[in-house]
Design an enzyme around this catalytic site. Sequence first.
Site, mmCIF file in Angstrom:
data_model
loop_
_atom_site.group_PDB
_atom_site.id
_atom_site.type_symbol
_atom_site.label_atom_id
_atom_site.label_comp_id
_atom_site.label_asym_id
_atom_site.label_seq_id
_atom_site.Cartn_x
_atom_site.Cartn_y
_atom_site.Cartn_z
ATOM 1 N N CYS A 1 45.701 35.476 7.753
ATOM 2 C CA CYS A 1 44.462 34.845 7.319
ATOM 3 C C CYS A 1 43.464 35.928 6.913
ATOM 4 C CB CYS A 1 43.895 33.986 8.449
ATOM 5 S SG CYS A 1 42.314 33.216 8.042
ATOM 6 N N CYS B 1 40.393 35.881 9.630
ATOM 7 C CA CYS B 1 40.499 36.280 11.047
ATOM 8 C C CYS B 1 41.714 37.149 11.360
ATOM 9 C CB CYS B 1 40.500 35.038 11.935
ATOM 10 S SG CYS B 1 42.029 34.067 11.819
ATOM 11 N N CYS C 1 44.064 27.529 8.859
ATOM 12 C CA CYS C 1 44.424 28.515 9.875
ATOM 13 C C CYS C 1 44.124 27.917 11.247
ATOM 14 C CB CYS C 1 43.617 29.794 9.647
ATOM 15 S SG CYS C 1 43.808 31.021 10.955
ATOM 16 N N CYS D 1 41.127 30.075 13.044
ATOM 17 C CA CYS D 1 39.711 30.036 12.643
ATOM 18 C C CYS D 1 39.326 28.801 11.840
ATOM 19 C CB CYS D 1 39.336 31.301 11.872
ATOM 20 S SG CYS D 1 40.004 31.372 10.193
ATOM 21 N N CYS E 1 51.315 25.385 -0.699
ATOM 22 C CA CYS E 1 50.639 25.947 -1.862
ATOM 23 C C CYS E 1 49.349 26.587 -1.348
ATOM 24 C CB CYS E 1 50.361 24.819 -2.851
ATOM 25 S SG CYS E 1 49.660 25.354 -4.399
#
Length: 143
Positions: free
Chosen positions: A52, A55, A100, A103, A125
């Site tokens: 991510c 984070c 995610c 976060c 995607c």
Amino acid sequence: MSSNVAPPVQKSEDEWRAILSPEQFRILRQKGTERAGTGEYENTKDDGIYACAACNAPLYKSTTKFSSGCGWPAFFDGIPGAINQHEDRSYGMSRTEITCANCGGHLGHIFRGEKFNTPTDERHCVNSVSLKFSPDPNVKSEA
């Protein structure tokens, strides 16, 4: 679909704006989408981990990345527990949004039943802007 449990990493909008670029903030925090074909990771085939961008939580291994021709990086599965799924009824359609788990950052959407030659028949995607790639020679890609 996952539950509506708050992710472990919580920040104010001002805190997110301080650590993300304007484009990352627009996509990760405001659920935007980058233009097709413009993302940094659309065609990468390097061995490693996609985390991510907000984070640094690991999300995808390069071994699950495939070429879908959709204009965004495509993965057939995420790292277990790393991604939450939510129903998204925006724009007059029903889709599955992915975020995610650490976060809550918006990653993109999952599409199912497109008959790609993958083990899950899913296409995650994902916006390149939502990702940060780290090379890892121990994670071997097939392509």
